[in-house]
Design a protein around this motif. Structure first.
Motif, PDB file in Angstrom:
ATOM      1  N   ASN A   1      46.090  29.440  44.748  1.00  0.00           N
ATOM      2  CA  ASN A   1      44.858  29.554  45.970  1.00  0.00           C
ATOM      3  C   ASN A   1      45.288  29.582  47.242  1.00  0.00           C
ATOM      4  O   ASN A   1      44.749  30.460  47.814  1.00  0.00           O
ATOM      5  CB  ASN A   1      43.679  28.289  45.480  1.00  0.00           C
ATOM      6  CG  ASN A   1      43.034  28.498  44.189  1.00  0.00           C
ATOM      7  OD1 ASN A   1      42.894  29.632  43.786  1.00  0.00           O
ATOM      8  ND2 ASN A   1      42.582  27.652  43.458  1.00  0.00           N
TER       9      ASN A   1
ATOM     10  N   GLN B   1      45.421  33.450  49.856  1.00  0.00           N
ATOM     11  CA  GLN B   1      44.642  33.500  50.934  1.00  0.00           C
ATOM     12  C   GLN B   1      45.645  34.339  52.023  1.00  0.00           C
ATOM     13  O   GLN B   1      45.092  34.838  53.041  1.00  0.00           O
ATOM     14  CB  GLN B   1      44.429  32.001  51.727  1.00  0.00           C
ATOM     15  CG  GLN B   1      43.549  31.273  50.882  1.00  0.00           C
ATOM     16  CD  GLN B   1      43.594  29.784  51.639  1.00  0.00           C
ATOM     17  OE1 GLN B   1      44.027  29.377  52.464  1.00  0.00           O
ATOM     18  NE2 GLN B   1      43.060  29.006  50.707  1.00  0.00           N
TER      19      GLN B   1
ATOM     20  N   HIS C   1      45.412  42.367  50.623  1.00  0.00           N
ATOM     21  CA  HIS C   1      44.593  43.448  49.989  1.00  0.00           C
ATOM     22  C   HIS C   1      43.651  42.382  49.001  1.00  0.00           C
ATOM     23  O   HIS C   1      43.922  41.095  48.824  1.00  0.00           O
ATOM     24  CB  HIS C   1      45.176  44.187  49.246  1.00  0.00           C
ATOM     25  CG  HIS C   1      46.423  44.990  49.888  1.00  0.00           C
ATOM     26  ND1 HIS C   1      45.734  45.843  51.079  1.00  0.00           N
ATOM     27  CD2 HIS C   1      47.674  45.164  49.618  1.00  0.00           C
ATOM     28  CE1 HIS C   1      46.789  46.395  51.636  1.00  0.00           C
ATOM     29  NE2 HIS C   1      48.045  45.962  50.816  1.00  0.00           N
ATOM     30  N   ASP C   2      42.545  43.004  48.677  1.00  0.00           N
ATOM     31  CA  ASP C   2      41.670  42.148  47.892  1.00  0.00           C
ATOM     32  C   ASP C   2      42.005  42.061  46.507  1.00  0.00           C
ATOM     33  O   ASP C   2      42.097  41.167  45.723  1.00  0.00           O
ATOM     34  CB  ASP C   2      40.080  42.830  47.863  1.00  0.00           C
ATOM     35  CG  ASP C   2      38.938  42.125  47.200  1.00  0.00           C
ATOM     36  OD1 ASP C   2      38.956  40.787  47.402  1.00  0.00           O
ATOM     37  OD2 ASP C   2      38.094  42.456  46.907  1.00  0.00           O
ATOM     38  N   TRP C   3      42.570  43.035  45.828  1.00  0.00           N
ATOM     39  CA  TRP C   3      43.303  43.091  44.574  1.00  0.00           C
ATOM     40  C   TRP C   3      44.495  42.451  44.675  1.00  0.00           C
ATOM     41  O   TRP C   3      45.431  42.919  45.197  1.00  0.00           O
ATOM     42  CB  TRP C   3      43.406  44.297  43.980  1.00  0.00           C
ATOM     43  CG  TRP C   3      41.837  44.944  43.327  1.00  0.00           C
ATOM     44  CD1 TRP C   3      40.881  45.853  43.842  1.00  0.00           C
ATOM     45  CD2 TRP C   3      41.443  44.681  42.110  1.00  0.00           C
ATOM     46  NE1 TRP C   3      39.880  45.891  43.118  1.00  0.00           N
ATOM     47  CE2 TRP C   3      39.938  45.326  41.937  1.00  0.00           C
ATOM     48  CE3 TRP C   3      41.890  43.793  40.811  1.00  0.00           C
ATOM     49  CZ2 TRP C   3      39.490  45.211  40.901  1.00  0.00           C
ATOM     50  CZ3 TRP C   3      41.031  43.900  39.796  1.00  0.00           C
ATOM     51  CH2 TRP C   3      39.749  44.510  39.722  1.00  0.00           C
TER      52      TRP C   3
ATOM     53  N   ASP D   1      35.915  42.959  37.876  1.00  0.00           N
ATOM     54  CA  ASP D   1      36.304  42.219  39.178  1.00  0.00           C
ATOM     55  C   ASP D   1      37.683  41.329  38.466  1.00  0.00           C
ATOM     56  O   ASP D   1      38.230  40.700  39.468  1.00  0.00           O
ATOM     57  CB  ASP D   1      35.330  41.152  39.792  1.00  0.00           C
ATOM     58  CG  ASP D   1      34.184  42.215  40.672  1.00  0.00           C
ATOM     59  OD1 ASP D   1      34.730  43.259  41.035  1.00  0.00           O
ATOM     60  OD2 ASP D   1      33.116  41.671  40.148  1.00  0.00           O
TER      61      ASP D   1
ATOM     62  N   ARG E   1      40.137  40.594  41.740  1.00  0.00           N
ATOM     63  CA  ARG E   1      39.712  40.538  43.345  1.00  0.00           C
ATOM     64  C   ARG E   1      39.864  39.143  43.672  1.00  0.00           C
ATOM     65  O   ARG E   1      39.182  38.262  43.201  1.00  0.00           O
ATOM     66  CB  ARG E   1      38.261  40.950  43.496  1.00  0.00           C
ATOM     67  CG  ARG E   1      38.028  42.504  43.003  1.00  0.00           C
ATOM     68  CD  ARG E   1      36.771  43.051  43.618  1.00  0.00           C
ATOM     69  NE  ARG E   1      36.434  44.362  43.014  1.00  0.00           N
ATOM     70  CZ  ARG E   1      36.478  45.232  43.847  1.00  0.00           C
ATOM     71  NH1 ARG E   1      36.866  45.182  45.099  1.00  0.00           N
ATOM     72  NH2 ARG E   1      36.382  46.473  43.421  1.00  0.00           N
ATOM     73  N   ARG E   2      40.558  38.804  44.936  1.00  0.00           N
ATOM     74  CA  ARG E   2      40.502  37.645  45.378  1.00  0.00           C
ATOM     75  C   ARG E   2      39.172  37.024  46.109  1.00  0.00           C
ATOM     76  O   ARG E   2      38.953  35.884  45.871  1.00  0.00           O
ATOM     77  CB  ARG E   2      41.829  37.299  46.220  1.00  0.00           C
ATOM     78  CG  ARG E   2      41.699  38.051  47.581  1.00  0.00           C
ATOM     79  CD  ARG E   2      43.094  37.952  48.343  1.00  0.00           C
ATOM     80  NE  ARG E   2      42.997  38.712  49.582  1.00  0.00           N
ATOM     81  CZ  ARG E   2      42.785  38.211  50.837  1.00  0.00           C
ATOM     82  NH1 ARG E   2      42.537  36.982  50.723  1.00  0.00           N
ATOM     83  NH2 ARG E   2      42.719  39.155  51.634  1.00  0.00           N
ATOM     84  N   SER E   3      38.458  38.104  46.199  1.00  0.00           N
ATOM     85  CA  SER E   3      37.407  37.565  46.946  1.00  0.00           C
ATOM     86  C   SER E   3      36.275  37.191  45.994  1.00  0.00           C
ATOM     87  O   SER E   3      35.197  36.505  46.289  1.00  0.00           O
ATOM     88  CB  SER E   3      36.587  38.877  47.534  1.00  0.00           C
ATOM     89  OG  SER E   3      36.461  39.954  46.582  1.00  0.00           O
ATOM     90  N   CYS E   4      36.557  37.219  44.594  1.00  0.00           N
ATOM     91  CA  CYS E   4      35.595  37.132  43.479  1.00  0.00           C
ATOM     92  C   CYS E   4      36.389  35.787  42.527  1.00  0.00           C
ATOM     93  O   CYS E   4      35.594  35.340  41.728  1.00  0.00           O
ATOM     94  CB  CYS E   4      35.195  37.976  42.521  1.00  0.00           C
ATOM     95  SG  CYS E   4      34.492  39.523  43.683  1.00  0.00           S
TER      96      CYS E   4
ATOM     97  N   ARG F   1      39.090  32.767  41.723  1.00  0.00           N
ATOM     98  CA  ARG F   1      39.748  31.183  42.315  1.00  0.00           C
ATOM     99  C   ARG F   1      40.173  30.589  41.057  1.00  0.00           C
ATOM    100  O   ARG F   1      39.496  30.502  40.101  1.00  0.00           O
ATOM    101  CB  ARG F   1      38.827  30.446  43.179  1.00  0.00           C
ATOM    102  CG  ARG F   1      39.331  29.123  43.623  1.00  0.00           C
ATOM    103  CD  ARG F   1      38.258  28.519  44.618  1.00  0.00           C
ATOM    104  NE  ARG F   1      39.043  27.189  45.201  1.00  0.00           N
ATOM    105  CZ  ARG F   1      39.717  27.372  46.001  1.00  0.00           C
ATOM    106  NH1 ARG F   1      40.123  28.339  46.624  1.00  0.00           N
ATOM    107  NH2 ARG F   1      40.318  26.135  46.573  1.00  0.00           N
TER     108      ARG F   1
ATOM    109  N   SER G   1      33.603  34.718  39.930  1.00  0.00           N
ATOM    110  CA  SER G   1      32.301  34.280  40.251  1.00  0.00           C
ATOM    111  C   SER G   1      31.286  35.399  39.772  1.00  0.00           C
ATOM    112  O   SER G   1      30.055  35.004  39.481  1.00  0.00           O
ATOM    113  CB  SER G   1      32.121  34.238  41.838  1.00  0.00           C
ATOM    114  OG  SER G   1      32.463  35.503  42.179  1.00  0.00           O
TER     115      SER G   1
END
Length: 283
Positions: free
Chosen positions: A74, A78, A82-84, A113, A143-146, A148, A161
């Motif tokens: 985790n 950060q 990139h998101d992926w 995702d 996708r790290r935005s989705c 964890r 998520s």
């Protein structure tokens, strides 16, 4: 490190590692052609791993103390540009077939995702086709935005998520252990940590589970999960897996009921120095 072609979503590949001198070069080479960024997350290597990474070039190195797998990954995510992200442990290899599939997923319609990836496991260099390992999978492309990691052990898994999760067809090659020394080093850490998590949650040891966990787990893996078809390797894996289940419970018992060994050197009643008897010691 490559630049994403037009239409393909860029990808950061993250490699958590510590003292992976024998693995890191082959690991990076296996995915280099699909990575737009390579992020090496090191937790204190002292064997020359980072020098090899620097010699390879094109990688970004970040360093921090290791607590457990989910916490460390985790933190590393950060730092991705990139998101992926694709998480690849140093003892894993992205096969050419898997690399092509990942490239196709990132170039195609946005259907999910996160993606489960099954693993092709090896034990001391031998392929394991059964023994319960045939269904081994990890959620590694997401996708790290989705996504964890959730869980306080080294077996934490990613939670997406949005719930939009797919599955890749090709497998990630995993060279699990090359020696029993390496196996028992992780075995001790995994069983101790799981027992601590259970203990913190108020869980108590169960006599009947401790009694039956070894035979039931072994028979399930060796017979039902076809471990006998893996020959000598299957026999060892099924036995070790059963013992692993037992030791998690045994270590929980140790935490709840084990008595500490007395230390007479810190006791106020510590006996004085031993006195010699010249007569009894005479030759």
């Amino acid at each position: 490190m490559n630049s994403a072609p037009s239409g393909r979503r860029p990808l950061t590949v993250i490699v958590p590692c510590k003292n992976e001198r024998r693995n890191i070069r082959a690991c990076i080479a296996s995915f280099a052609e699909i990575a737009d960024e390579i992020l090496i997350a090191d937790s204190g290597s002292t064997d020359g791993t980072l020098q090899i990474v620097r010699d390879i070039g094109g990688c970004r190195i970040i360093e921090r103390e290791y607590v457990h797998s989910g916490d460390f990954k985790n933190w590393a995510m950060q730092h991705a540009s990139h998101d992926w992200v694709l998480i690849v442990d140093a003892d894993e290899r992205v096969t050419p077939e898997l690399a092509r599939e990942i490239r196709a997923v990132l170039s195609g319609p946005d259907r999910a995702d996160g993606y489960w990836i099954y693993r092709e496991n090896y034990f001391m260099g031998h392929r394991v086709r059964f023994s319960g390992w045939q269904s081994d999978r990890c959620l590694r492309l997401f996708r790290r935005s989705c996504g964890r990691y959730v869980g306080d052990t080294d077996h934490a898994e990613v939670s997406i998520s949005t719930g939009r999760v797919g599955r890749l067809r090709h497998r990630l090659r995993h060279y699990s252990y090359w020696s029993y020394d390496a196996f028992f080093q992780k075995f001790n850490r995994y069983t101790s940590w799981q027992a601590q998590v259970w203990h913190a949650a108020g869980r108590r040891p169960n006599y009947w589970r401790m009694l039956f966990t070894v035979p039931t787990r072994f028979l399930w893996l060796y017979i039902v999960r076809l471990g006998f078809l893996d020959g000598y390797v299957g026999l060892q894996i099924c036995t070790l897996s059963a013992f692993y289940s037992f030791m998690k419970r045994a270590r929980l018992w140790e935490l709840t009921s084990g008595l500490p060994q007395p230390d007479p050197e810190t006791s106020s009643a510590s006996p004085g120095p031993l006195r010699s008897d010249p007569g009894r010691c005479a030759a």
